[in-house]
Write an enzyme that holds these catalytic residues in place. Sequence first.
Site, PDB file in Angstrom:
ATOM      1  N   ASP A   1      10.385   0.689   1.368  1.00 42.20           N
ATOM      2  CA  ASP A   1       9.737   1.796   0.669  1.00 42.20           C
ATOM      3  C   ASP A   1      10.233   1.802  -0.771  1.00 42.20           C
ATOM      4  OD1 ASP A   1       8.830   4.160  -0.374  1.00 42.20           O
ATOM      5  OD2 ASP A   1       9.431   5.397   1.341  1.00 42.20           O
TER       6      ASP A   1
ATOM      7  N   ASP B   1       0.839  -1.201   0.000  1.00 44.41           N
ATOM      8  CA  ASP B   1       0.000   0.000   0.000  1.00 44.41           C
ATOM      9  C   ASP B   1       0.874   1.252   0.000  1.00 44.41           C
ATOM     10  OD1 ASP B   1      -2.342   1.816   0.830  1.00 44.41           O
ATOM     11  OD2 ASP B   1      -3.254  -0.170   0.834  1.00 44.41           O
TER      12      ASP B   1
ATOM     13  N   SER C   1     -11.293  -0.825  -0.464  1.00 45.40           N
ATOM     14  CA  SER C   1      -9.975  -0.804   0.185  1.00 45.40           C
ATOM     15  C   SER C   1     -10.077  -1.159   1.660  1.00 45.40           C
ATOM     16  CB  SER C   1      -9.350   0.596   0.077  1.00 45.40           C
ATOM     17  OG  SER C   1      -8.592   0.723  -1.090  1.00 45.40           O
TER      18      SER C   1
ATOM     19  N   ASP D   1      14.110   3.190   0.042  1.00 52.61           N
ATOM     20  CA  ASP D   1      14.814   3.037   1.309  1.00 52.61           C
ATOM     21  C   ASP D   1      14.042   2.077   2.209  1.00 52.61           C
ATOM     22  OD1 ASP D   1      12.679   4.444   2.572  1.00 52.61           O
ATOM     23  OD2 ASP D   1      13.646   6.359   2.110  1.00 52.61           O
TER      24      ASP D   1
ATOM     25  N   HIS E   1      -3.522   6.195   3.575  1.00 49.47           N
ATOM     26  CA  HIS E   1      -4.352   5.070   3.162  1.00 49.47           C
ATOM     27  C   HIS E   1      -3.871   3.747   3.754  1.00 49.47           C
ATOM     28  CE1 HIS E   1      -5.796   1.921   0.327  1.00 49.47           C
ATOM     29  NE2 HIS E   1      -6.877   2.693   0.249  1.00 49.47           N
TER      30      HIS E   1
END
Length: 697
Positions: A57, A38, A225, A62, A71
């Site tokens: 990430d 996500d 979601s 990183d 979200h």
Amino acid sequence: MLGGKSIRILAKSTWVTLWALCLSVGSAQGAPQLAVIDTGVSITQELSGSVVSGGYDFVDGDFDPTDLDGHGTIVATIALRTAGYADILPIRVLGSLGGTAVDVNTGIRLAAERPVVRVLNLSLGSSLSDPGIARAVLASAQAGQVVVMAAGNLSLPFPEFPAQHAVNLGGFGIIAGATDSTGSIASYSNRAGDSKDVFMVANGTFEGFAPNDPSDSTIGSQGTSFAAPRISGAALAILNAAPHLRGDQVVEILFSTATDLGAAGVDSVYGQGALNLTAALAPVGGLAAPTTSKTDGGGVPVVASALLVGAAAYAFLQRNPKAKSALVLDQYERPYVVDLGKVTTARNDKPGLNALMNSFRYENAWMDIPMGNKYTLSIRAASEKDLRVLNAFDYFENRAKQEEKRPDVAMSISAKPSENLQYRLDLNQDPRKGYGALGIQSKTYTQFLSERTFTAPYMGFASRGNSMHMNYNLGSRTRLKLGLANINDGLDNGLQSSAMMLEGSFQLSDTATVALQLGQLSEQGSLFGGSSGGIFGVDNTNTSAVGINGRYQITDNVAIIGSYTQGYTKVTDAKNSLLHNFSSVQSQAYGMGLVASNVWRQDDRFGLAISRPLRITGGKVDFTVPQSRDITGNILSETDRVSLRSDGNELDLEASYNWTVGKKTHLATYFLYQNEPLNLKDSSANRTLYGVVRRNF
């Protein structure tokens, strides 16, 4: 911005795009983890301690997958609230500008490479398909992970990509549709369509962050979601409790326990139905108690009949502390803890109560047919009339329903070849009748509810069976009785037993009679009338019994009776049982009473008795209770050498009165007071009052 397909977040009124790189990270070991693919996850106060290290990430390249959008943090929060406990692995593949298929592909593969990740949540989608993401999702499923994907928020009659790919995941994929506050499919949610077999719905609303946690008003508060992490959280909750399960088994549990919505069965709107977390975490199928150190699909079923034990053996289960937290497994071998004492039922040790009810269910009673000078055929047939019982136990209701399943006919053939010899063959009757201090009773009603104590306590524990009885007069004051009984009654939880009773009586005077009983009882699979087999089952038991009975006639219509019986039992263990290595078991029953007739009216009967029903007075057994299960499937059990002797002492006081009004109405009342019932020390007394009216029409 780099080129490529865009992936959007599936929260209503929210559209962001993101991009990323590919990075391989080694696998880890530990508790089942939920990977949230996500916008990353921020460690809020509520999520503190639930977000594990090792995430990545892909947006910034990183190892800090902090959520800059909000979200993913909502998704993780919903999953945690649903699961109750969660280890969440954040993988950031989305940002405020969106993302590419390459980034989502590599993010999914990162999770797929980690064996500790058992559930994958994809609250994202696209109107365009991508073979790389499809292959990545398939790799996740092939790694055994449960893949939960949001259906999409375009009100389409079918799911979007990658959710539509769930049908190709071999039972490891779930498509999440959303419901609104009414529990109906949300107006924005895509429907199941042809993917109905892998589609289910859940609440698509986010209730907000906890106080003092950050909130982002730009993130939509509803959408598929937010339905997806409820299903992901439910899958994780199942795995937290039973990490041995395969991913497809988790999916199967969620689908099979879903609440059916819309058209009956699986439909093109709701698919399998709505998530039912309570049902998903509850046992599925029958429960079984593991009786070995390794679960391999075996175990002994834990059902109502298998947890019925003889009244004499009931007390030791109630006082054993380890029995209060015994491990049982459902059909998926998920562990549950039950209090065996609370789910165990004691057999009603007063068959006279059955006889009482049965006697009033027969309209025709007995019909005697002479067969020559020496033989008589007696037949009893069931009446078509219903018996109305007011404020009675469910036991009798169930018993009546069971009895309707078989022809309720009893027969007796008796003969008197000589003046001193009589014999009788009984079919489907109480084999204890005619023995002990009460002797031969009326064929229309019983004298005492606790009559077992005063007849033959060790001649079987079902109210009916087949038996043979022979009486031989050795002289004017001495009589010999021999009885053989066989019980094979599936209605009484598979009771099978055979018994022999030898009773010699001697009339000391015109008013006093004493009798000596010698008995042998063999039970197959049960101890003192418990259910055949089961977790408390035995292979067989053999009981030798000796008893003395007396009757003193005060007047022609009043007599005092007394009875004492002692039993010695040898038990052979059953392989699949929690009970092993029985010592010799000693038991006893005794009582005294007063019986009278023509007390207040012609042919009435009155009875008053004090008795101690069958009670174990000595014996020990190894009681093995499964307590826990480790992640490899090993069952950890504890074994104690426990005494079978009851701590309590049940004492029964009772009175009965039977009389006839006119030629068509028979009335009976029975009152029973039980002190420390079922031999449970310090238990509350029971008081039972029965009134019975029979009217012939």
